[in-house]
Every structure is written in structure tokens, then in C-alpha cells.
Design a protein around this motif. Structure first.
Motif, PDB file in Angstrom:
ATOM      1  N   GLU A  39    -168.667 -39.821 -24.444  1.00 15.21           N
ATOM      2  CA  GLU A  39    -169.066 -39.834 -23.033  1.00 15.21           C
ATOM      3  C   GLU A  39    -169.253 -41.238 -22.473  1.00 15.21           C
ATOM      4  OE1 GLU A  39    -169.675 -37.314 -20.851  1.00 15.21           O
ATOM      5  OE2 GLU A  39    -169.079 -35.812 -22.275  1.00 15.21           O
ATOM      6  N   GLY A  40    -169.459 -42.207 -23.333  1.00 17.80           N
ATOM      7  CA  GLY A  40    -169.930 -43.524 -22.909  1.00 17.80           C
ATOM      8  C   GLY A  40    -169.027 -44.284 -21.975  1.00 17.80           C
ATOM      9  N   ASP A  41    -169.546 -45.412 -21.517  1.00 17.41           N
ATOM     10  CA  ASP A  41    -168.806 -46.284 -20.618  1.00 17.41           C
ATOM     11  C   ASP A  41    -167.951 -47.294 -21.366  1.00 17.41           C
ATOM     12  OD1 ASP A  41    -169.807 -45.061 -18.339  1.00 17.41           O
ATOM     13  OD2 ASP A  41    -171.559 -46.360 -18.281  1.00 17.41           O
ATOM     14  N   GLU A  42    -168.342 -47.624 -22.590  1.00 12.09           N
ATOM     15  CA  GLU A  42    -167.541 -48.555 -23.372  1.00 12.09           C
ATOM     16  C   GLU A  42    -166.517 -47.803 -24.212  1.00 12.09           C
ATOM     17  OE1 GLU A  42    -169.973 -52.645 -24.060  1.00 12.09           O
ATOM     18  OE2 GLU A  42    -169.916 -51.239 -25.731  1.00 12.09           O
ATOM     19  N   VAL A  43    -165.350 -48.399 -24.301  1.00 12.86           N
ATOM     20  CA  VAL A  43    -164.284 -47.870 -25.148  1.00 12.86           C
ATOM     21  C   VAL A  43    -164.018 -48.949 -26.193  1.00 12.86           C
ATOM     22  CG1 VAL A  43    -161.893 -47.045 -25.195  1.00 12.86           C
ATOM     23  CG2 VAL A  43    -163.356 -46.525 -23.230  1.00 12.86           C
ATOM     24  N   VAL A  44    -163.916 -48.544 -27.454  1.00 11.35           N
ATOM     25  CA  VAL A  44    -163.742 -49.508 -28.542  1.00 11.35           C
ATOM     26  C   VAL A  44    -162.478 -49.201 -29.337  1.00 11.35           C
ATOM     27  CG1 VAL A  44    -166.230 -49.918 -28.738  1.00 11.35           C
ATOM     28  CG2 VAL A  44    -165.133 -48.209 -30.193  1.00 11.35           C
ATOM     29  N   CYS A  45    -162.007 -50.210 -30.027  1.00 10.38           N
ATOM     30  CA  CYS A  45    -160.837 -50.060 -30.889  1.00 10.38           C
ATOM     31  C   CYS A  45    -160.972 -51.039 -32.044  1.00 10.38           C
ATOM     32  CB  CYS A  45    -159.567 -50.371 -30.095  1.00 10.38           C
ATOM     33  SG  CYS A  45    -158.065 -50.436 -31.110  1.00 10.38           S
ATOM     34  N   ASP A  46    -160.832 -50.537 -33.247  1.00 10.45           N
ATOM     35  CA  ASP A  46    -160.770 -51.393 -34.418  1.00 10.45           C
ATOM     36  C   ASP A  46    -159.302 -51.446 -34.842  1.00 10.45           C
ATOM     37  OD1 ASP A  46    -163.548 -51.948 -34.640  1.00 10.45           O
ATOM     38  OD2 ASP A  46    -163.841 -49.922 -35.410  1.00 10.45           O
ATOM     39  N   TRP A  47    -158.803 -52.658 -35.052  1.00 13.86           N
ATOM     40  CA  TRP A  47    -157.386 -52.849 -35.345  1.00 13.86           C
ATOM     41  C   TRP A  47    -157.228 -53.979 -36.348  1.00 13.86           C
ATOM     42  CZ3 TRP A  47    -153.761 -56.804 -34.402  1.00 13.86           C
ATOM     43  CH2 TRP A  47    -152.417 -56.419 -34.500  1.00 13.86           C
ATOM     44  N   THR A  48    -156.336 -53.798 -37.306  1.00 12.55           N
ATOM     45  CA  THR A  48    -156.113 -54.811 -38.329  1.00 12.55           C
ATOM     46  C   THR A  48    -154.704 -55.395 -38.202  1.00 12.55           C
ATOM     47  OG1 THR A  48    -157.632 -53.650 -39.806  1.00 12.55           O
ATOM     48  CG2 THR A  48    -156.139 -55.266 -40.811  1.00 12.55           C
ATOM     49  N   PRO A  49    -154.616 -56.709 -38.006  1.00 19.41           N
ATOM     50  CA  PRO A  49    -153.310 -57.358 -37.910  1.00 19.41           C
ATOM     51  C   PRO A  49    -152.558 -57.340 -39.239  1.00 19.41           C
ATOM     52  CG  PRO A  49    -155.074 -58.831 -37.176  1.00 19.41           C
ATOM     53  CD  PRO A  49    -155.718 -57.649 -37.816  1.00 19.41           C
ATOM     54  N   GLU A  50    -151.252 -57.551 -39.131  1.00 17.88           N
ATOM     55  CA  GLU A  50    -150.395 -57.707 -40.297  1.00 17.88           C
ATOM     56  C   GLU A  50    -149.731 -59.083 -40.192  1.00 17.88           C
ATOM     57  OE1 GLU A  50    -147.851 -54.323 -41.020  1.00 17.88           O
ATOM     58  OE2 GLU A  50    -149.347 -52.971 -40.156  1.00 17.88           O
ATOM     59  N   PRO A  51    -149.182 -59.579 -41.272  1.00 16.50           N
ATOM     60  CA  PRO A  51    -148.597 -60.928 -41.237  1.00 16.50           C
ATOM     61  C   PRO A  51    -147.561 -61.136 -40.128  1.00 16.50           C
ATOM     62  CG  PRO A  51    -148.816 -60.211 -43.502  1.00 16.50           C
ATOM     63  CD  PRO A  51    -149.177 -59.025 -42.633  1.00 16.50           C
ATOM     64  N   HIS A  52    -146.786 -60.119 -39.773  1.00 20.25           N
ATOM     65  CA  HIS A  52    -145.774 -60.308 -38.726  1.00 20.25           C
ATOM     66  C   HIS A  52    -146.376 -60.405 -37.319  1.00 20.25           C
ATOM     67  CE1 HIS A  52    -146.025 -55.880 -39.131  1.00 20.25           C
ATOM     68  NE2 HIS A  52    -145.818 -55.877 -37.838  1.00 20.25           N
ATOM     69  N   HIS A  53    -147.709 -60.287 -37.189  1.00 14.20           N
ATOM     70  CA  HIS A  53    -148.385 -60.477 -35.909  1.00 14.20           C
ATOM     71  C   HIS A  53    -148.896 -61.912 -35.735  1.00 14.20           C
ATOM     72  CE1 HIS A  53    -149.204 -55.975 -36.467  1.00 14.20           C
ATOM     73  NE2 HIS A  53    -148.274 -56.095 -35.531  1.00 14.20           N
ATOM     74  N   GLU A  54    -148.641 -62.756 -36.718  1.00 14.02           N
ATOM     75  CA  GLU A  54    -149.193 -64.110 -36.707  1.00 14.02           C
ATOM     76  C   GLU A  54    -148.342 -65.087 -35.894  1.00 14.02           C
ATOM     77  OE1 GLU A  54    -151.475 -64.300 -40.994  1.00 14.02           O
ATOM     78  OE2 GLU A  54    -149.405 -65.003 -40.912  1.00 14.02           O
ATOM     79  N   ALA A  55    -149.045 -66.075 -35.312  1.00 16.36           N
ATOM     80  CA  ALA A  55    -148.381 -67.219 -34.689  1.00 16.36           C
ATOM     81  C   ALA A  55    -148.090 -68.256 -35.776  1.00 16.36           C
ATOM     82  CB  ALA A  55    -149.260 -67.834 -33.614  1.00 16.36           C
ATOM     83  N   PHE A  56    -149.041 -68.391 -36.671  1.00 12.68           N
ATOM     84  CA  PHE A  56    -148.908 -69.237 -37.853  1.00 12.68           C
ATOM     85  C   PHE A  56    -149.873 -68.695 -38.890  1.00 12.68           C
ATOM     86  CE2 PHE A  56    -151.693 -71.259 -34.771  1.00 12.68           C
ATOM     87  CZ  PHE A  56    -152.851 -71.527 -35.493  1.00 12.68           C
ATOM     88  N   GLU A  57    -149.792 -69.173 -40.081  1.00 10.79           N
ATOM     89  CA  GLU A  57    -150.567 -68.639 -41.201  1.00 10.79           C
ATOM     90  C   GLU A  57    -152.043 -68.454 -40.843  1.00 10.79           C
ATOM     91  OE1 GLU A  57    -151.588 -67.058 -44.789  1.00 10.79           O
ATOM     92  OE2 GLU A  57    -149.547 -67.501 -44.168  1.00 10.79           O
ATOM     93  N   GLY A  58    -152.475 -67.204 -40.915  1.00  9.78           N
ATOM     94  CA  GLY A  58    -153.883 -66.896 -40.729  1.00  9.78           C
ATOM     95  C   GLY A  58    -154.352 -66.713 -39.299  1.00  9.78           C
ATOM     96  N   MET A  59    -153.472 -66.900 -38.312  1.00  9.36           N
ATOM     97  CA  MET A  59    -153.887 -66.800 -36.910  1.00  9.36           C
ATOM     98  C   MET A  59    -152.971 -65.873 -36.118  1.00  9.36           C
ATOM     99  SD  MET A  59    -156.609 -68.465 -36.570  1.00  9.36           S
ATOM    100  CE  MET A  59    -157.406 -69.135 -38.008  1.00  9.36           C
ATOM    101  N   LEU A  60    -153.579 -65.017 -35.317  1.00 10.87           N
ATOM    102  CA  LEU A  60    -152.862 -64.029 -34.517  1.00 10.87           C
ATOM    103  C   LEU A  60    -152.087 -64.697 -33.380  1.00 10.87           C
ATOM    104  CD1 LEU A  60    -152.633 -60.903 -34.437  1.00 10.87           C
ATOM    105  CD2 LEU A  60    -154.506 -60.918 -32.794  1.00 10.87           C
ATOM    106  N   ASN A  61    -150.912 -64.188 -33.102  1.00  3.38           N
ATOM    107  CA  ASN A  61    -150.091 -64.644 -31.982  1.00  3.38           C
ATOM    108  C   ASN A  61    -150.783 -64.338 -30.661  1.00  3.38           C
ATOM    109  OD1 ASN A  61    -147.987 -63.589 -29.841  1.00  3.38           O
ATOM    110  ND2 ASN A  61    -146.945 -65.148 -31.057  1.00  3.38           N
ATOM    111  N   GLY A  62    -150.738 -65.273 -29.724  1.00  3.41           N
ATOM    112  CA  GLY A  62    -151.389 -65.086 -28.427  1.00  3.41           C
ATOM    113  C   GLY A  62    -150.824 -63.936 -27.619  1.00  3.41           C
ATOM    114  N   GLY A  63    -149.533 -63.684 -27.738  1.00  3.17           N
ATOM    115  CA  GLY A  63    -148.933 -62.549 -27.034  1.00  3.17           C
ATOM    116  C   GLY A  63    -149.446 -61.226 -27.561  1.00  3.17           C
TER     117      GLY A  63
END
Length: 159
Positions: A39-63
Motif C-alpha cells: 500500500e505504501g508510497d515508496e516503491v523499492v527494488c533490489d538489483w544486482t549488477p553483472e560484469p557486462h553492466h560495468e563502465a570499468f572494473e568494479g563500477m556501474l556504467n552511467g547509462g
């Protein structure tokens, strides 16, 4: 109302192929936006990146950061508009405007959390503020306007 363990996407748009939130897109991000108490007003999502989502080692791509915040915010708007109108299904909503602020690099080696809520709304639109967190630290924020589309728009009845 969606069952506590079923995402908004799985409940209302199981055939959606959107890159960010479509359950039917095997190569997409497939986020799962949840309303914790149904019912709440906040909506949440837990998501885990994979290596192909990286911009460089260990960091998520900005897009990818932008896509996560965009899709999660869009579903937050659709959920809000559905509840506000008393409908049993959400309207098809699209992004009219959104701005992402990258606060710090987003690590890609751990689960991330998206949190969003509507801060303004009208009959067919909602302004949503959202954030992306890693380990409790906010790495990016977003403010966007999402509007329900009408018949004739390419996104009408996409879910």
C-alpha cells in the motif's frame, strides 16, 4: 493490490520487453519494483549488477544507472496513478523528462537498492524522486515527470 512477493512488472506487464523493466526481455535489466507493504508510497527494488553492466572494473556504467532510475521511477508513477484513480491496472506511462545526478561512482560488485516516491501528481502525470543506493550510500538521484499516454501513442497498451 500486488502480492507482497510479486513485482509490479510481473503482476501488470509480464509480456513487456522494455530493456530496463521488461520481464520478457531476456537481455534486459529486468528490475523488480516492489511495494513493501502493498500500500505504501515508496516503491523499492533490489538489483544486482553483472560484469557486462560495468563502465570499468568494479563500477556501474552511467547509462545503466540512468535506465535503472528511469524505469523504477516510471513504475512508481504508474502505481501511484492507478491507486489515485481507483483503477485495477496501471496506465501506460512514459518518461516526459528526467534528470539524473551522479553523486559518486556506483560499485558493481554488490546488490543495489532503488527507492522512489511520488512528490507531485495530477490526473495523468506524476513527478517522482528516486535514488540509487549501494551499501546504504546514495550514489545517484533522479527527478522525473512521467505521464499516462492515450490511445494513438506508440506506448499505449504496451503492457
Amino acid at each position: 493490490m500486488p502480492p507482497a512477493r510479486q513485482s509490479l512488472q510481473d503482476r501488470y506487464a509480464p509480456s513487456n520487453r522494455c530493456f530496463g523493466c521488461g520481464p520478457a526481455n531476456e537481455k534486459g535489466l529486468r528490475i523488480k519494483s516492489m511495494v513493501p507493504d502493498g500500500e505504501g508510497d515508496e516503491v523499492v527494488c533490489d538489483w544486482t549488477p553483472e560484469p557486462h553492466h560495468e563502465a570499468f572494473e568494479g563500477m556501474l556504467n552511467g547509462g545503466i544507472v540512468g535506465a535503472l532510475l528511469d524505469c523504477h521511477s516510471n513504475w512508481t508513477a504508474a502505481w501511484h496513478l492507478m491507486r489515485a484513480s481507483g483503477a485495477t491496472t496501471p496506465p501506460c506511462t512514459v518518461t516526459a523528462d528526467f534528470h539524473v545526478k551522479q553523486k559518486r561512482p556506483t560499485p558493481s560488485k554488490a546488490a543495489l537498492r532503488l527507492v522512489a516516491r511520488v512528490v507531485e501528481s495530477g490526473a495523468d502525470r506524476a513527478v517522482v524522486e528516486s535514488r540509487l543506493e549501494s551499501g546504504g550510500a546514495v550514489t545517484a538521484t533522479c527527478r522525473g515527470l512521467f505521464v499516462a499516454v492515450r490511445e494513438g501513442h506508440p506506448a499505449y497498451h504496451r503492457w
